[in-house]
Motif scaffolding. Structure first.
Motif, PDB file in Angstrom:
ATOM      1  N   ILE A 178       0.836  -1.202   0.000  1.00 32.83           N
ATOM      2  CA  ILE A 178       0.000   0.000   0.000  1.00 32.83           C
ATOM      3  C   ILE A 178       0.870   1.251   0.000  1.00 32.83           C
ATOM      4  N   ASN A 179       0.688   2.086  -1.008  1.00 28.42           N
ATOM      5  CA  ASN A 179       1.396   3.355  -1.086  1.00 28.42           C
ATOM      6  C   ASN A 179       0.648   4.434  -0.319  1.00 28.42           C
ATOM      7  N   ARG A 180       1.358   5.479   0.039  1.00 28.23           N
ATOM      8  CA  ARG A 180       0.693   6.636   0.620  1.00 28.23           C
ATOM      9  C   ARG A 180      -0.113   7.344  -0.461  1.00 28.23           C
ATOM     10  N   GLY A 181      -1.275   7.828  -0.105  1.00 28.44           N
ATOM     11  CA  GLY A 181      -2.065   8.602  -1.056  1.00 28.44           C
ATOM     12  C   GLY A 181      -1.439   9.974  -1.229  1.00 28.44           C
ATOM     13  N   ALA A 182      -0.763  10.216  -2.348  1.00 33.33           N
ATOM     14  CA  ALA A 182      -0.065  11.488  -2.536  1.00 33.33           C
ATOM     15  C   ALA A 182       0.235  11.688  -4.011  1.00 33.33           C
ATOM     16  N   PHE A 183       0.353  12.954  -4.399  1.00 26.80           N
ATOM     17  CA  PHE A 183       0.830  13.259  -5.743  1.00 26.80           C
ATOM     18  C   PHE A 183       2.319  13.538  -5.663  1.00 26.80           C
ATOM     19  N   LEU A 184       3.101  12.802  -6.452  1.00 26.37           N
ATOM     20  CA  LEU A 184       4.549  12.977  -6.476  1.00 26.37           C
ATOM     21  C   LEU A 184       4.937  13.830  -7.676  1.00 26.37           C
ATOM     22  N   THR A 185       5.682  14.892  -7.430  1.00 30.10           N
ATOM     23  CA  THR A 185       6.192  15.721  -8.514  1.00 30.10           C
ATOM     24  C   THR A 185       7.210  14.930  -9.327  1.00 30.10           C
ATOM     25  N   ARG A 186       7.649  15.489 -10.436  1.00 32.13           N
ATOM     26  CA  ARG A 186       8.612  14.787 -11.292  1.00 32.13           C
ATOM     27  C   ARG A 186       9.857  14.390 -10.518  1.00 32.13           C
ATOM     28  N   ASN A 187      10.421  15.331  -9.773  1.00 33.68           N
ATOM     29  CA  ASN A 187      11.651  15.057  -9.037  1.00 33.68           C
ATOM     30  C   ASN A 187      11.426  14.022  -7.939  1.00 33.68           C
ATOM     31  N   THR A 188      10.316  14.157  -7.225  1.00 36.58           N
ATOM     32  CA  THR A 188      10.028  13.219  -6.144  1.00 36.58           C
ATOM     33  C   THR A 188       9.751  11.832  -6.688  1.00 36.58           C
ATOM     34  N   LEU A 189       9.035  11.751  -7.818  1.00 46.13           N
ATOM     35  CA  LEU A 189       8.775  10.462  -8.439  1.00 46.13           C
ATOM     36  C   LEU A 189      10.078   9.794  -8.856  1.00 46.13           C
ATOM     37  N   GLU A 190      10.960  10.550  -9.462  1.00 42.90           N
ATOM     38  CA  GLU A 190      12.246   9.980  -9.875  1.00 42.90           C
ATOM     39  C   GLU A 190      13.020   9.432  -8.681  1.00 42.90           C
ATOM     40  N   ARG A 191      13.107  10.219  -7.618  1.00 44.83           N
ATOM     41  CA  ARG A 191      13.849   9.766  -6.446  1.00 44.83           C
ATOM     42  C   ARG A 191      13.217   8.520  -5.828  1.00 44.83           C
ATOM     43  N   ALA A 192      11.885   8.481  -5.773  1.00 45.49           N
ATOM     44  CA  ALA A 192      11.196   7.319  -5.207  1.00 45.49           C
ATOM     45  C   ALA A 192      11.429   6.068  -6.044  1.00 45.49           C
ATOM     46  N   LEU A 193      11.475   6.234  -7.361  1.00 41.79           N
ATOM     47  CA  LEU A 193      11.711   5.092  -8.239  1.00 41.79           C
ATOM     48  C   LEU A 193      13.152   4.608  -8.140  1.00 41.79           C
ATOM     49  N   VAL A 194      14.088   5.539  -8.107  1.00 42.04           N
ATOM     50  CA  VAL A 194      15.501   5.172  -8.011  1.00 42.04           C
ATOM     51  C   VAL A 194      15.790   4.470  -6.690  1.00 42.04           C
ATOM     52  N   ALA A 195      15.223   5.002  -5.621  1.00 41.89           N
ATOM     53  CA  ALA A 195      15.457   4.426  -4.296  1.00 41.89           C
ATOM     54  C   ALA A 195      14.571   3.231  -3.990  1.00 41.89           C
ATOM     55  N   GLN A 196      13.585   2.969  -4.859  1.00 39.54           N
ATOM     56  CA  GLN A 196      12.648   1.860  -4.681  1.00 39.54           C
ATOM     57  C   GLN A 196      11.928   1.958  -3.336  1.00 39.54           C
ATOM     58  N   THR A 197      11.333   3.129  -3.116  1.00 34.53           N
ATOM     59  CA  THR A 197      10.627   3.377  -1.859  1.00 34.53           C
ATOM     60  C   THR A 197       9.111   3.402  -2.025  1.00 34.53           C
ATOM     61  N   ILE A 198       8.608   3.098  -3.235  1.00 36.60           N
ATOM     62  CA  ILE A 198       7.164   2.961  -3.430  1.00 36.60           C
ATOM     63  C   ILE A 198       6.901   1.608  -4.074  1.00 36.60           C
ATOM     64  N   PHE A 199       5.686   1.091  -3.873  1.00 36.01           N
ATOM     65  CA  PHE A 199       5.298  -0.185  -4.465  1.00 36.01           C
ATOM     66  C   PHE A 199       4.850   0.049  -5.907  1.00 36.01           C
ATOM     67  N   ILE A 200       5.474  -0.680  -6.831  1.00 33.01           N
ATOM     68  CA  ILE A 200       5.047  -0.602  -8.223  1.00 33.01           C
ATOM     69  C   ILE A 200       4.967  -2.016  -8.790  1.00 33.01           C
ATOM     70  N   ALA A 201       4.136  -2.183  -9.781  1.00 38.34           N
ATOM     71  CA  ALA A 201       3.997  -3.436 -10.527  1.00 38.34           C
ATOM     72  C   ALA A 201       3.207  -3.115 -11.782  1.00 38.34           C
ATOM     73  N   GLY A 202       3.276  -3.989 -12.768  1.00 33.59           N
ATOM     74  CA  GLY A 202       2.629  -3.711 -14.042  1.00 33.59           C
ATOM     75  C   GLY A 202       1.149  -3.443 -13.924  1.00 33.59           C
ATOM     76  N   SER A 203       0.462  -4.246 -13.112  1.00 32.22           N
ATOM     77  CA  SER A 203      -0.994  -4.109 -12.999  1.00 32.22           C
ATOM     78  C   SER A 203      -1.409  -2.930 -12.144  1.00 32.22           C
ATOM     79  N   ALA A 204      -0.447  -2.195 -11.588  1.00 38.93           N
ATOM     80  CA  ALA A 204      -0.761  -1.016 -10.770  1.00 38.93           C
ATOM     81  C   ALA A 204      -0.783   0.256 -11.589  1.00 38.93           C
ATOM     82  N   ILE A 205      -0.357   0.186 -12.850  1.00 44.47           N
ATOM     83  CA  ILE A 205      -0.133   1.393 -13.649  1.00 44.47           C
ATOM     84  C   ILE A 205      -1.323   1.692 -14.560  1.00 44.47           C
TER      85      ILE A 205
END
Length: 310
Positions: free
Chosen positions: A135-162
Motif C-alpha cells: 500500500i502506497n501513501r495517497g499522494a501526488f509525487l512531482t517529477r523530481n520526487t517520483l524519480e527519487r522514489a523510483l531510483v530508491a525503490q521506496t514505493i510499491f510498483i507493478a505492471g498491474s498497478a499502472i
C-alpha cells in the motif's frame, strides 16, 4: 446486458503467453467489473496451450483477442496501446486479477484531474499462503520526487498497478522492448521526465506470483539492473550511492540465504558490466551511503505525506 458503446472510456491491456487458465481468471475479473464502458485487449504472444480457443469462445464484445508472435511482453503491451480506443489505458498481467471496483475508481481519478498522466495503485501480493499488503501513501509525487522514489525503490510498483493516458504513453514511446525485467520501473522513470504521478492507497487488484514470473527469478537481477542503468545513466551521476547499494543488497541477501553461487555470480556480473563495474570496497561504501540516503527519503516522505498505510 453489457453496454456495447463503440467508444470505451478505459482500455485494459493484458499480454499473455501460455497461461491459459490464469488469463481466463484475469479476463473474468475484468468482465465482472461494476463499470461497463471498457474494452479489454488481450495480446497473445504466440501461445500454444489453447489460449486462443478459450478466449475467442467468450462472447463479449468488450473482450478483444489479438493473436500473433510478438517480441516479448513489452512488445505485446505496445501492440495493445496502439490498438486502444479509450483515452485512458490500464494494465493487467495475465496472472493477476482486478477487484470489482478497479475500473470505476481508476477512471474517477482521471475525470477529476484533467492534467493527471499517471496513476499508481496499491495491491495485495499473494505468494503461496502468504498475503502482503503493498500500500502506497495517497499522494501526488512531482517529477523530481517520483524519480527519487523510483531510483530508491521506496514505493510499491507493478505492471498491474499502472494506469496512464494513452497520449502520454505514446509520447514517451510506450514500453521498451529491450527491457525484460524492471520494465515498469523503466517506464515510470521516463514518465518522471515528463510529469509526476498520483499514488493511490486504495487496494484495487491482487498480484499472484507465478512460478514462471521473471520478477521471481533469483538469477539475473544484476544484469537487469545494469540494463536499467544503461537506459538511464544519469542515475549514477545524480544518485551515486544507489546503484552500488542495490547490487550489494542483492549479493548480501543471496549470501544470507545460503545462495553463495548466485551471490558470486551477481558480483561477477557487476564487475563485467560497463554500466556498473564496482569493486568490493565501492559496493560496501555504496551500501552504507545508499542505505542512509533511502532512510532519509523515507523520513522525508513520512513528514510530508504521513505514515505508510498498514
Amino acid at each position: 446486458m453489457p453496454e456495447t458503446d463503440p467508444a470505451p472510456l478505459i482500455t485494459v491491456i493484458t499480454p499473455t503467453h501460455n497461461r491459459r487458465s490464469k488469463v481466463l481468471r484475469a479476463v473474468e475479473s475484468v468482465l465482472a467489473q461494476n463499470f461497463t464502458r471498457f474494452e479489454h485487449i488481450v495480446v497473445d504472444d504466440g501461445s500454444t496451450d489453447g489460449t486462443e480457443a478459450a478466449l475467442t469462445a467468450i462472447r463479449d464484445p468488450r473482450l478483444i483477442y489479438v493473436g500473433a508472435k510478438w517480441r516479448g511482453a513489452n512488445a505485446a503491451r505496445n501492440a495493445g496501446i496502439e490498438r486502444a480506443r479509450a483515452p485512458v489505458v490500464t494494465f493487467l498481467d495475465s496472472d493477476d486479477v482486478y477487484l470489482p471496483n478497479r475500473l470505476e475508481r481508476t477512471l474517477a481519478w482521471f475525470d477529476e484531474n484533467p492534467t493527471l498522466d499517471v496513476l499508481i495503485s496499491s495491491f495485495v501480493s499473494l505468494k503461496g499462503d502468504r498475503s502482503t499488503n503493498c500500500i502506497n501513501r495517497g499522494a501526488f509525487l512531482t517529477r523530481n520526487t517520483l524519480e527519487r522514489a523510483l531510483v530508491a525503490q521506496t514505493i510499491f510498483i507493478a505492471g498491474s498497478a499502472i494506469t496512464a493516458r494513452r497520449e502520454a504513453l505514446l509520447a514517451i514511446g510506450g514500453y521498451d522492448s529491450d527491457i525484460a525485467r524492471m520494465q515498469d520501473r523503466e517506464l515510470l522513470l521516463r514518465f518522471a521526465g515528463r510529469s509526476g504521478a498520483q499514488l493511490s492507497e486504495e487496494v484495487d487488484w491482487k498480484k499472484y506470483n507465478s512460478e514462471n514470473s521473471i520478477s521471481r527469478q533469483r538469477d539475473g537481477y544484476v544484469e537487469a539492473y545494469a540494463n536499467l542503468i544503461c537506459k538511464h545513466p544519469y542515475i549514477i551521476d545524480r544518485y551515486p550511492d544507489i546503484p552500488p547499494y542495490m547490487i550489494a543488497r542483492q549479493i548480501i541477501a543471496d549470501t544470507i540465504k545460503g545462495r553463495i553461487s548466485q551471490a558470486f555470480a551477481g558480483y561477477l556480473a557487476n564487475r563485467s558490466s560497463k554500466a556498473l563495474g564496482y569493486s568490493l570496497p565501492q559496493l560496501l561504501r555504496g551500501y552504507v551511503g545508499g542505505r542512509r540516503w533511502r532512510r532519509d527519503l523515507y523520513d522525508e516522505f513520512r513528514a510530508k505525506y504521513g505514515a505508510r498505510p498498514a
